[in-house]
Design a protein around this motif. Structure first.
Motif, short mmCIF file in Angstrom:
data_model
loop_
_atom_site.label_atom_id
_atom_site.label_comp_id
_atom_site.label_asym_id
_atom_site.label_seq_id
_atom_site.Cartn_x
_atom_site.Cartn_y
_atom_site.Cartn_z
N VAL B 35 0.75 -1.11 0.14
CA VAL B 35 -0.36 0.07 0.40
C VAL B 35 1.05 1.23 0.00
N LEU B 36 0.98 2.15 -0.51
CA LEU B 36 1.35 3.10 -0.65
C LEU B 36 0.61 4.58 -1.25
N SER B 37 -0.19 5.41 -0.36
CA SER B 37 -0.74 6.55 -0.38
C SER B 37 -0.46 7.54 0.39
N ALA B 38 0.31 9.15 -0.32
CA ALA B 38 0.15 9.89 0.60
C ALA B 38 -0.04 11.08 1.69
N GLY B 39 -1.21 10.38 2.45
CA GLY B 39 -1.56 10.67 3.98
C GLY B 39 -2.61 9.27 4.10
N PRO B 40 -3.80 10.25 5.08
CA PRO B 40 -4.55 9.18 5.89
C PRO B 40 -5.20 8.58 5.03
N THR B 41 -6.37 7.35 5.18
CA THR B 41 -7.32 7.23 4.35
C THR B 41 -8.09 7.45 4.43
N GLY B 121 -9.97 14.17 -0.82
CA GLY B 121 -8.80 14.46 -0.38
C GLY B 121 -8.64 15.94 -2.05
N ASP B 122 -6.96 15.40 -2.28
CA ASP B 122 -6.96 16.91 -3.52
C ASP B 122 -5.64 15.87 -4.77
N VAL B 151 -7.97 0.62 2.37
CA VAL B 151 -6.29 0.85 1.71
C VAL B 151 -5.46 1.11 0.66
N PHE B 185 -0.54 15.49 -9.51
CA PHE B 185 0.19 14.82 -7.79
C PHE B 185 1.42 14.68 -8.02
N TRP B 186 1.99 13.50 -7.75
CA TRP B 186 2.88 13.14 -7.87
C TRP B 186 3.70 13.72 -10.34
N LEU B 189 5.87 16.63 -9.05
CA LEU B 189 6.37 16.16 -7.84
C LEU B 189 7.05 15.48 -8.30
#
Lengths: 250, 206
Positions: B35-41, B121-122, B151, B185-186, B189
């Motif tokens: 699992v890879l995410s930038a913030g809370p689920t 989210g964003d 998740v 987003f990515w 970045l």
């Protein structure tokens, strides 16, 4: 990683191993000298590429543990995955004078620089401490006025990575507080927490929500998932909680 | 620097030939599901959930949860490739084809050539519209015969398996069709704007 977009392709480059240092029985730090390293932001990682004699490649990502203040010296801390293809090579085979092919720095979100301020709340599970250590080292060098708390969960005392350095930094760097929790084994007289991270512990250690801390959580998926969900439930804004989840990196 | 450098003492572990042909360069096989995410689920109740196609369209189109589920389902079995270098073969999903969703929206297909998927989210990710059409993309809500776990992007995520997996936006809530490509987003970045795993387009400039 705005810089990368401007610079274009992230090229593979060679670094020379100038030091290795066992951190715990399962982890080792490897310091590379990388000529022409353009610098990085604390929290970023690099890709490593290993090549065998017949041209076979294996690639993995590793977090950078060193702060940008170390200039062309880039330190990675690698956890040995016994069944892995790459990490046993890095921890067992590689030695000073060897070269490693890498490219980076990579990742522009899970980063903290002194200019971003705080207060800073860092939550680490196991080897998830590595990118957070780059932030702590950078803070000590460049932003010691940023109030910082680290909650660090390890299985046992012997598995705490950077324990001596963290102890030293809490003495020498005012405004840094470190709370340890041990989840499997605690030595006699252990004064820290002795359980998995839970809501009560986070309530104890985290800055209060009204201080609007910047939070970075890094560790195995269930650890990160648990801590992030609890913090969001305690009223911390999800936009101020950054997570990095480690899958197995063999 | 692809020519010449050898890692002293590195043997490596070859994949079996049948698997190796399905692994893009630099990838290795993963049997779990990292699992890879930038913030809370996030956690949106299903009665407040919707999926919207908006942007350069004649009229935005919205489906609530039950309406989405009522559309014909497909059950793609695909290989997925994460930019962090793991690949997972033969993953089983259940969802609705993006072709089907976009068929219900009017837009000028000569000028509208990009899409931004947006999530709780964003989080956003951008793709050429052509990569969402032609049976190559789905909005999925089932994985391995079960409802998609939060998740892993539940209640619903985009699935675009021919691109790196970050393009398969978790917790997806809609598509914004655009005439200009807008990095997500990515992609803003340092990650590649398109992300073809077979060309190893991981990072900007690859």
């Amino acid at each position: 990683m705005e810089g990368t977009a401007v610079l274009g392709r992230l090229n593979w480059q060679l670094g020379e191993v100038v030091a290795t240092r066992p951190e715990t029985p399962r982890t080792k730090s490897i310091t590379l000298d990388v000529p022409g390293w353009t610098g990085h932001r604390p929290g970023q990682h690099v890709d490593l590429r290993l090549t065998s004699e017949d041209g076979y490649h294996a690639e993995r990502s590793y977090s950078i543990a060193s702060p940008p203040e170390d200039r062309s010296r880039v330190t990675l801390t690698v956890e040995r995955i016994d069944t892995g293809e790459v990490s046993p090579y890095l921890t067992d085979e590689l030695h000073e004078g060897d070269q490693l092919e890498l490219r980076g720095p990579i990742g522009g979100y899970f980063v903290w620089e002194a200019s971003m301020g705080g207060p800073l709340f860092l939550v680490a599970g196991g080897s998830g401490i590595v990118p957070l250590m780059a932030m702590i080292r950078h803070r000590a060098a460049a932003g010691p006025s940023v109030a910082t708390r680290l909650l660090y969960s390890s299985r046992s005392l012997g598995e705490i990575i950077y324990r001596d350095e963290l102890d030293r930094l809490t003495q020498s760097s005012p405004g840094l507080e470190v709370a340890h929790t041990l989840t499997r084994e605690t030595p006699p007289g252990w004064a820290g927490y002795r359980r998995r991270v839970d809501a009560d512990m986070l309530r104890d250690v985290a800055w209060p929500p009204d201080q609007n801390p910047l939070t970075y959580i890094c560790g195995p998926t269930p650890f990160v998932e648990g801590a992030a969900t609890i913090l969001a439930g305690l009223g911390y804004g999800p936009q101020r909680i950054k997570t990095e989840r480690f899958g197995p990196t063999g | 620097m692809s020519g010449g450098f050898i890692s002293r003492g590195f043997k490596g572990r070859r994949q079996q030939a049948d698997v190796a042909g399905r692994l893009p360069p630099g990838q290795h096989l993963e049997s779990g599901f990292p699992v890879l995410s930038a913030g809370p689920t996030p956690n949106t109740p299903l009665d407040q959930w919707d999926f919207v196609v908006t942007g350069s369209v004649k009229a935005p189109k919205r489906w609530n949860w039950n309406e989405l589920l009522a559309l014909p389902h497909e059950t793609p079995t695909v290989d997925v490739h994460c930019v962090t270098k793991w690949s997972k073969l033969d993953t089983h999903w259940e969802g609705v084809s993006v072709d089907l969703l976009l068929r219900e929206v009017e837009y000028d297909s000569t000028s509208v050539r990009y899409a931004t998927a947006f999530s709780e989210g964003d989080y956003t990710t951008n793709l050429p519209l052509a990569d969402l059409l032609g049976g190559k993309a789905w909005v999925v809500f089932g994985y391995d015969g079960q409802p998609l776990d939060p998740v892993h992007g539940g209640p619903a995520r985009l699935l675009v398996p021919h691109l790196y997996f970050w393009k398969s936006a978790k917790w997806v809530r809609g598509l914004r069709l655009t005439e200009q490509d807008q990095p997500g987003f990515w992609e803003s970045l340092g990650y590649h704007n398109y992300g073809d795993p077979w060309k190893e387009q991981r990072y900007s400039g690859d």
